[in-house]
Write a protein that holds these residues in place. Structure first.
Motif, PDB file in Angstrom:
ATOM      1  N   ASP A  25       0.778  -1.019  -0.049  1.00  0.00           N
ATOM      2  CA  ASP A  25      -0.025  -0.046  -0.114  1.00  0.00           C
ATOM      3  C   ASP A  25       1.053   1.309  -0.080  1.00  0.00           C
ATOM      4  O   ASP A  25       0.910   2.100  -0.742  1.00  0.00           O
ATOM      5  N   ARG A  26       1.780   1.269   1.037  1.00  0.00           N
ATOM      6  CA  ARG A  26       2.580   2.466   0.914  1.00  0.00           C
ATOM      7  C   ARG A  26       3.378   2.653  -0.251  1.00  0.00           C
ATOM      8  O   ARG A  26       3.652   3.700  -0.808  1.00  0.00           O
ATOM      9  N   ALA A  27       3.901   1.743  -0.799  1.00  0.00           N
ATOM     10  CA  ALA A  27       4.677   1.685  -2.108  1.00  0.00           C
ATOM     11  C   ALA A  27       3.796   2.455  -3.358  1.00  0.00           C
ATOM     12  O   ALA A  27       4.205   3.357  -4.128  1.00  0.00           O
ATOM     13  N   VAL A  28       2.639   1.911  -3.168  1.00  0.00           N
ATOM     14  CA  VAL A  28       1.607   2.386  -4.463  1.00  0.00           C
ATOM     15  C   VAL A  28       1.336   3.761  -4.080  1.00  0.00           C
ATOM     16  O   VAL A  28       1.475   4.692  -5.193  1.00  0.00           O
ATOM     17  N   PHE A  29       1.057   4.200  -2.892  1.00  0.00           N
ATOM     18  CA  PHE A  29       0.527   5.727  -2.824  1.00  0.00           C
ATOM     19  C   PHE A  29       2.065   6.485  -2.877  1.00  0.00           C
ATOM     20  O   PHE A  29       1.875   7.640  -3.308  1.00  0.00           O
ATOM     21  N   ALA A  30       3.179   5.811  -2.428  1.00  0.00           N
ATOM     22  CA  ALA A  30       4.231   6.660  -2.575  1.00  0.00           C
ATOM     23  C   ALA A  30       4.667   6.940  -4.015  1.00  0.00           C
ATOM     24  O   ALA A  30       5.376   8.032  -4.474  1.00  0.00           O
ATOM     25  N   SER A  31       4.221   5.939  -5.060  1.00  0.00           N
ATOM     26  CA  SER A  31       4.573   6.200  -6.189  1.00  0.00           C
ATOM     27  C   SER A  31       3.853   7.531  -7.055  1.00  0.00           C
ATOM     28  O   SER A  31       4.129   7.729  -8.274  1.00  0.00           O
ATOM     29  N   LEU A  32       2.868   8.102  -6.588  1.00  0.00           N
ATOM     30  CA  LEU A  32       2.004   8.910  -7.226  1.00  0.00           C
ATOM     31  C   LEU A  32       2.981  10.297  -7.188  1.00  0.00           C
ATOM     32  O   LEU A  32       3.629  10.458  -6.351  1.00  0.00           O
ATOM     33  N   ARG A  33       2.396  11.147  -8.384  1.00  0.00           N
ATOM     34  CA  ARG A  33       3.110  12.232  -8.586  1.00  0.00           C
ATOM     35  C   ARG A  33       2.293  13.323  -9.153  1.00  0.00           C
ATOM     36  O   ARG A  33       1.141  12.826  -9.593  1.00  0.00           O
ATOM     37  N   VAL A  34       2.653  14.572  -8.677  1.00  0.00           N
ATOM     38  CA  VAL A  34       1.722  15.792  -9.354  1.00  0.00           C
ATOM     39  C   VAL A  34       2.669  15.996 -10.440  1.00  0.00           C
ATOM     40  O   VAL A  34       3.521  15.236 -11.053  1.00  0.00           O
ATOM     41  N   LEU A  35       1.979  16.899 -11.376  1.00  0.00           N
ATOM     42  CA  LEU A  35       2.716  17.502 -12.824  1.00  0.00           C
ATOM     43  C   LEU A  35       3.944  17.984 -12.390  1.00  0.00           C
ATOM     44  O   LEU A  35       4.090  18.515 -11.267  1.00  0.00           O
ATOM     45  N   PRO A  36       4.945  18.060 -13.182  1.00  0.00           N
ATOM     46  CA  PRO A  36       6.287  18.651 -12.900  1.00  0.00           C
ATOM     47  C   PRO A  36       6.195  20.011 -12.425  1.00  0.00           C
ATOM     48  O   PRO A  36       6.896  20.338 -11.602  1.00  0.00           O
ATOM     49  N   ASP A  37       5.278  20.875 -13.199  1.00  0.00           N
ATOM     50  CA  ASP A  37       5.407  22.311 -12.711  1.00  0.00           C
ATOM     51  C   ASP A  37       4.727  22.591 -11.009  1.00  0.00           C
ATOM     52  O   ASP A  37       4.740  23.586 -10.598  1.00  0.00           O
ATOM     53  N   GLN A  38       4.018  21.320 -10.511  1.00  0.00           N
ATOM     54  CA  GLN A  38       3.703  21.399  -9.234  1.00  0.00           C
ATOM     55  C   GLN A  38       4.566  20.720  -8.160  1.00  0.00           C
ATOM     56  O   GLN A  38       4.251  20.850  -7.125  1.00  0.00           O
TER      57      GLN A  38
END
Length: 162
Positions: A25-38
């Protein structure tokens, strides 16, 4: 006399806030990313999860699309032990799911949790002053800018419903 009637708040897709129980679970949520300019507006989820490991008053939660079950974001709230106030420390929606209302839904779901907790008369959050999209979202959901700065972040406050 004309009475102004505010337009209804926009509908938001249903979300579920879920605890991160397993390392997967932690790995899945840690892999999320915002847009580069954010990227400069919010700490990475991996950093936030590590912060929660060191600070037991932090509650990290994954944001899932309640309709399709997919993982869409991350939120972390806390009761600050030094000042006794509730804070939303993090709120992010993965770049692939932005612009669909998930941020608003995650914010509302988090506020619903905080509304039920003891010592929750108001909730605070910090936002980068340059993050105009987040500032508009928070203002639309009842947060007001306090004029205070916490480091490089503008502090906003909202009275919770009781």
């Amino acid at each position: 006399m004309y009475a102004y009637r505010a337009p209804p708040l926009p509908a938001a897709p249903p979300v579920r806030l879920v605890p991160m129980v397993t390392s997967q679970d932690r790995a899945v949520f840690a892999s999320l990313r915002v847009l580069p300019d954010q990227a400069g507006f919010v700490a990475s989820n991996a950093e936030s999860i590590a912060e929660a490991d060191e600070m037991p008053w932090c509650v990290p939660l994954g944001v899932c699309d309640a309709t399709n079950g997919g993982v869409v974001g991350f939120v972390m709230h806390a009761l600050d032990p030094d000042e006794g106030r509730r804070w939303i420390y993090r709120l992010m929606i993965d770049a692939r799911f932005q612009g669909r209302g998930f941020g608003r839904a995650a914010l509302r779901a988090t506020l619903a949790i905080l509304d039920r907790l003891p010592r929750s008369e108001r909730v605070m959050l910090g936002v980068d002053p340059a993050n105009l999209v987040a500032r508009r979202l928070y203002a639309a959901e009842g947060f007001v800018e306090t004029g205070e700065m916490l480091g490089d972040e503008l502090v906003m406050r909202r009275v919770l419903q009781r």
